[in-house]
Design a protein around this motif. Structure first.
Motif, PDB file in Angstrom:
ATOM      1  N   LYS A 169      74.318  11.400  17.426  1.00  0.00           N
ATOM      2  CA  LYS A 169      73.664  12.174  18.481  1.00  0.00           C
ATOM      3  C   LYS A 169      74.644  13.141  19.116  1.00  0.00           C
ATOM      4  CE  LYS A 169      70.845  11.692  22.662  1.00  0.00           C
ATOM      5  NZ  LYS A 169      70.232  10.724  23.613  1.00  0.00           N
ATOM      6  N   THR A 170      75.865  12.678  19.379  1.00  0.00           N
ATOM      7  CA  THR A 170      76.879  13.534  20.000  1.00  0.00           C
ATOM      8  C   THR A 170      77.243  14.697  19.077  1.00  0.00           C
ATOM      9  OG1 THR A 170      77.790  11.653  21.198  1.00  0.00           O
ATOM     10  CG2 THR A 170      79.214  13.586  20.963  1.00  0.00           C
ATOM     11  N   ALA A 171      77.460  14.363  17.799  1.00  0.00           N
ATOM     12  CA  ALA A 171      77.853  15.406  16.849  1.00  0.00           C
ATOM     13  C   ALA A 171      76.764  16.463  16.686  1.00  0.00           C
ATOM     14  CB  ALA A 171      78.169  14.778  15.493  1.00  0.00           C
ATOM     15  N   LEU A 172      75.510  16.038  16.599  1.00  0.00           N
ATOM     16  CA  LEU A 172      74.404  16.994  16.431  1.00  0.00           C
ATOM     17  C   LEU A 172      74.270  17.902  17.641  1.00  0.00           C
ATOM     18  CD1 LEU A 172      71.755  14.635  14.775  1.00  0.00           C
ATOM     19  CD2 LEU A 172      73.040  16.473  13.668  1.00  0.00           C
ATOM     20  N   THR A 173      74.438  17.350  18.842  1.00  0.00           N
ATOM     21  CA  THR A 173      74.360  18.159  20.072  1.00  0.00           C
ATOM     22  C   THR A 173      75.486  19.189  20.100  1.00  0.00           C
ATOM     23  OG1 THR A 173      73.373  16.331  21.297  1.00  0.00           O
ATOM     24  CG2 THR A 173      74.400  18.090  22.582  1.00  0.00           C
ATOM     25  N   LEU A 174      76.706  18.742  19.756  1.00  0.00           N
ATOM     26  CA  LEU A 174      77.852  19.649  19.790  1.00  0.00           C
ATOM     27  C   LEU A 174      77.750  20.724  18.710  1.00  0.00           C
ATOM     28  CD1 LEU A 174      80.755  17.122  20.482  1.00  0.00           C
ATOM     29  CD2 LEU A 174      79.661  18.692  22.084  1.00  0.00           C
ATOM     30  N   LEU A 175      77.217  20.373  17.556  1.00  0.00           N
ATOM     31  CA  LEU A 175      77.004  21.379  16.519  1.00  0.00           C
ATOM     32  C   LEU A 175      76.083  22.482  17.009  1.00  0.00           C
ATOM     33  CD1 LEU A 175      76.623  19.125  13.334  1.00  0.00           C
ATOM     34  CD2 LEU A 175      78.371  20.882  13.681  1.00  0.00           C
ATOM     35  N   THR A 176      75.033  22.104  17.698  1.00  0.00           N
ATOM     36  CA  THR A 176      74.096  23.089  18.238  1.00  0.00           C
ATOM     37  C   THR A 176      74.781  23.993  19.261  1.00  0.00           C
ATOM     38  OG1 THR A 176      72.232  21.587  17.923  1.00  0.00           O
ATOM     39  CG2 THR A 176      71.910  23.412  19.462  1.00  0.00           C
ATOM     40  N   MET A 177      75.566  23.402  20.180  1.00  0.00           N
ATOM     41  CA  MET A 177      76.241  24.184  21.213  1.00  0.00           C
ATOM     42  C   MET A 177      77.305  25.106  20.608  1.00  0.00           C
ATOM     43  SD  MET A 177      74.632  23.445  23.863  1.00  0.00           S
ATOM     44  CE  MET A 177      75.650  24.466  24.936  1.00  0.00           C
ATOM     45  N   LEU A 178      78.052  24.590  19.638  1.00  0.00           N
ATOM     46  CA  LEU A 178      79.073  25.418  19.001  1.00  0.00           C
ATOM     47  C   LEU A 178      78.461  26.597  18.246  1.00  0.00           C
ATOM     48  CD1 LEU A 178      81.453  22.607  17.705  1.00  0.00           C
ATOM     49  CD2 LEU A 178      82.017  24.328  19.432  1.00  0.00           C
ATOM     50  N   GLU A 179      77.289  26.376  17.643  1.00  0.00           N
ATOM     51  CA  GLU A 179      76.605  27.469  16.955  1.00  0.00           C
ATOM     52  C   GLU A 179      76.106  28.510  17.951  1.00  0.00           C
ATOM     53  OE1 GLU A 179      73.141  28.266  13.585  1.00  0.00           O
ATOM     54  OE2 GLU A 179      73.221  26.331  14.612  1.00  0.00           O
ATOM     55  N   LEU A 180      75.545  28.057  19.061  1.00  0.00           N
ATOM     56  CA  LEU A 180      75.055  28.982  20.085  1.00  0.00           C
ATOM     57  C   LEU A 180      76.189  29.816  20.663  1.00  0.00           C
ATOM     58  CD1 LEU A 180      72.482  26.728  21.996  1.00  0.00           C
ATOM     59  CD2 LEU A 180      71.968  28.711  20.571  1.00  0.00           C
ATOM     60  N   ASN A 181      77.384  29.219  20.781  1.00  0.00           N
ATOM     61  CA  ASN A 181      78.528  29.925  21.362  1.00  0.00           C
ATOM     62  C   ASN A 181      79.302  30.738  20.331  1.00  0.00           C
ATOM     63  OD1 ASN A 181      78.156  29.102  24.031  1.00  0.00           O
ATOM     64  ND2 ASN A 181      79.209  27.145  23.677  1.00  0.00           N
ATOM     65  N   GLY A 182      78.845  30.713  19.081  1.00  0.00           N
ATOM     66  CA  GLY A 182      79.450  31.576  18.071  1.00  0.00           C
ATOM     67  C   GLY A 182      80.694  31.034  17.406  1.00  0.00           C
ATOM     68  N   HIS A 183      80.968  29.740  17.533  1.00  0.00           N
ATOM     69  CA  HIS A 183      82.153  29.164  16.897  1.00  0.00           C
ATOM     70  C   HIS A 183      81.887  28.690  15.480  1.00  0.00           C
ATOM     71  CE1 HIS A 183      84.894  29.279  20.318  1.00  0.00           C
ATOM     72  NE2 HIS A 183      83.888  28.898  21.080  1.00  0.00           N
ATOM     73  N   ILE A 184      80.660  28.313  15.183  1.00  0.00           N
ATOM     74  CA  ILE A 184      80.300  27.859  13.846  1.00  0.00           C
ATOM     75  C   ILE A 184      78.987  28.523  13.440  1.00  0.00           C
ATOM     76  CG2 ILE A 184      81.466  25.639  14.159  1.00  0.00           C
ATOM     77  CD1 ILE A 184      78.698  24.344  14.437  1.00  0.00           C
ATOM     78  N   LYS A 185      78.679  28.426  12.158  1.00  0.00           N
ATOM     79  CA  LYS A 185      77.443  29.032  11.650  1.00  0.00           C
ATOM     80  C   LYS A 185      76.741  28.027  10.748  1.00  0.00           C
ATOM     81  CE  LYS A 185      75.678  33.142   9.260  1.00  0.00           C
ATOM     82  NZ  LYS A 185      74.844  33.609  10.362  1.00  0.00           N
ATOM     83  N   HIS A 186      75.409  27.938  10.914  1.00  0.00           N
ATOM     84  CA  HIS A 186      74.605  27.089  10.042  1.00  0.00           C
ATOM     85  C   HIS A 186      74.281  27.885   8.789  1.00  0.00           C
ATOM     86  CE1 HIS A 186      70.612  24.825   9.201  1.00  0.00           C
ATOM     87  NE2 HIS A 186      71.625  24.228   8.610  1.00  0.00           N
ATOM     88  N   LEU A 187      74.738  27.402   7.647  1.00  0.00           N
ATOM     89  CA  LEU A 187      74.559  28.129   6.386  1.00  0.00           C
ATOM     90  C   LEU A 187      73.281  27.749   5.654  1.00  0.00           C
ATOM     91  CD1 LEU A 187      78.204  27.968   4.990  1.00  0.00           C
ATOM     92  CD2 LEU A 187      77.161  29.731   6.425  1.00  0.00           C
ATOM     93  N   GLY A 188      72.520  26.819   6.219  1.00  0.00           N
ATOM     94  CA  GLY A 188      71.313  26.346   5.551  1.00  0.00           C
ATOM     95  C   GLY A 188      71.542  24.991   4.910  1.00  0.00           C
ATOM     96  N   ASN A 189      70.447  24.238   4.756  1.00  0.00           N
ATOM     97  CA  ASN A 189      70.517  22.910   4.131  1.00  0.00           C
ATOM     98  C   ASN A 189      71.499  21.982   4.847  1.00  0.00           C
ATOM     99  OD1 ASN A 189      68.635  23.585   2.087  1.00  0.00           O
ATOM    100  ND2 ASN A 189      70.261  24.556   0.901  1.00  0.00           N
TER     101      ASN A 189
END
Length: 372
Positions: A346-366
Motif C-alpha cells: 500500500k505504501t509503495a503504490l501510494t508513493l509511486l503515484t505521488m512520484l509520478e505526479l511530481n515528475g520523478h518517475i514515469k509509468h511506461l505501461g503494464n
C-alpha cells in the motif's frame, strides 16, 4: 472547414491518384518536361511517350482521365479535410526537395508552418517496443521537443507511436508520414486513429503521397520511409531487430547525407542488435538528448513550462528515496519495485503515484515504472 485548391494543385493531386501505375519518378520526369500538371494531364499519347513514359502507363494515364475529375477530387478532399502541399509551397519540407524522387505534391491534414521541418528529427524503432525502449524515448524525446525540434515518425505501433505521444505530452510538435491514405477510413494502424487526431489538434500534421482510400499495403512502407528520412535533419533509431524496417530509414538517411543516431543496448538483447550494428558502422551513439542537440548544432533548450518543474530529489522522504534508488538503473515492474524498496504494498503504490505526479518517475505501461 472549406479549402480552396488551385487548379495546378488539383491536377497534381489527380496524378497522385494514379500511383498504382505512375511512380513518383515518372511524375517528376513528366513535370520536368511539361512544367505544369495540367499539361501532363491532357497531353496526347505521343507526347507522353516522347517525354519518356512507356506506352502502358501512358495509355493508362489517358484512360484515367475518363474516371478522374479534378472537381470531384476537390469535393472528396474537402469532405475529408485534406489539403494539398505542392513542392513549391513554403511549407514543403526543404530537405525533401533535394531528393531526385521527391513527390510533386503531398496530401496532408493538420497544420504545416513554413518552419515545421527546419529543425526536425526522425525517431523510429521496433513495433515490439520494450520497457527499455519506452524509457529511452520518454527521456530523450521530451528534451528534444523542448529544444524546438519537430519529431517526425510513421505512426506505427510501438516506437513510432510512443515517440509521437512523448512529443505531444511535452507540448512539442510532431508529424507523421503514412503508408496509406490519411482519411479517417484509411488511417493505419486503426488503434492509432485517436493519436492521428491528437497530432492534428495539437499543431502537427499527418502526410502521405497516397490519396484517400489507399490501403496500407506492405510495399508502401519502404517507399514511405524515404519521406521520413528525406524530410529530416537526421534519424534516431531506438530499438530494432537485425531485419527491422527502421534500418531502411537509417540507410536512406545515410544515402541522403543526414546524421544517423542510435541508442546502444545490451549485446544480448535482440532489439538492440540493429542500433548496436549502426554504431559499429559509424552512427552516433546517443545516451542523452544533448548528444543529438550538439551534433545538430542546436545549443539552447527552450525554458521548460512551469508545470514540468519538479521538486528536488533532496526534498523527498526516505521512503520515496528508496523507490527512486530501486529505479536508478533500469525500469521495473511494480512487484520488483516493492521487493527492491522493501516497502509495504500500500505504501509503495501510494508513493509511486505521488512520484509520478511530481515528475520523478514515469509509468511506461503494464505496471512498469522508470525514473526520469
Amino acid at each position: 472547414m472549406f479549402f480552396a485548391y488551385s487548379p495546378e494543385a488539383l491536377y497534381r493531386a489527380a496524378l497522385l491518384y494514379c500511383y498504382s501505375f505512375l511512380s513518383t519518378r515518372q511524375t517528376s520526369m513528366l513535370m520536368r518536361t511539361f512544367k505544369k500538371a495540367h499539361s501532363v494531364w491532357y497531353a496526347p499519347l505521343a507526347e507522353l511517350m516522347r517525354a519518356g513514359l512507356q506506352e502502358t502507363p501512358a495509355t493508362r494515364l489517358i484512360e484515367a482521365r475518363k474516371k478522374l475529375n479534378p472537381e470531384t477530387i476537390a469535393e472528396e478532399l474537402n469532405k475529408k479535410e485534406i489539403q494539398i502541399l505542392c513542392i513549391e509551397d513554403p511549407s514543403y519540407p526543404p530537405l525533401l526537395k533535394q531528393l531526385y524522387d521527391a513527390p510533386i505534391a503531398l496530401f496532408f491534414r493538420g497544420t504545416l508552418a513554413p518552419h515545421a521541418f527546419s529543425q526536425s528529427l526522425a525517431v523510429v524503432g521496433t513495433r515490439k517496443i520494450t520497457p527499455y525502449g519506452r524509457h529511452v524515448i520518454s527521456l530523450i524525446v521530451p528534451a528534444l521537443a523542448h529544444a524546438g525540434i519537430t519529431i517526425v515518425s510513421g505512426m506505427a505501433l510501438g516506437s513510432d507511436g510512443f515517440a509521437h505521444t512523448a512529443a505531444l505530452d511535452a507540448s512539442g510538435t510532431t508529424i507523421a508520414f503514412l503508408g496509406s491514405g490519411i482519411d479517417d477510413d484509411s488511417l493505419y494502424p486503426r488503434s492509432h486513429v485517436p493519436l492521428a487526431h491528437r497530432i492534428i489538434e495539437n499543431g502537427g500534421a499527418i502526410l502521405s503521397e497516397y490519396p484517400p482510400g489507399t490501403l496500407p499495403l506492405r510495399h508502401h512502407f519502404p517507399v514511405r520511409n524515404r519521406l521520413i528520412a528525406g524530410s529530416t535533419m537526421g534519424v534516431l533509431v531506438t530499438e530494432a531487430a537485425e531485419d527491422s524496417g527502421s534500418l531502411i530509414t537509417a540507410r536512406l538517411s545515410l544515402e541522403y547525407g543526414r546524421d544517423v543516431f542510435a541508442i546502444p543496448g545490451p549485446i544480448y538483447a535482440p532489439l538492440s542488435i540493429g542500433p548496436n550494428k549502426l554504431i559499429q558502422m559509424g552512427a552516433h551513439a546517443v545516451i542523452a538528448a544533448d548528444d543529438i542537440l550538439t551534433m545538430l548544432d542546436i545549443s539552447s533548450l527552450q525554458e521548460l513550462p512551469f508545470e514540468n518543474i519538479k521538486p528536488p530529489r533532496e526534498a523527498l522522504s526516505s521512503n520515496e528515496q528508496k523507490i527512486i534508488s530501486a529505479l536508478a538503473t533500469r525500469p521495473l515492474h511494480v512487484d520488483e519495485v516493492i521487493t527492491a524498496s522493501m516497502l509495504e504494498n500500500k505504501t509503495a503504490l501510494t508513493l509511486l503515484t505521488m512520484l509520478e505526479l511530481n515528475g520523478h518517475i514515469k509509468h511506461l505501461g503494464n505496471h512498469v515504472y522508470a525514473a526520469i
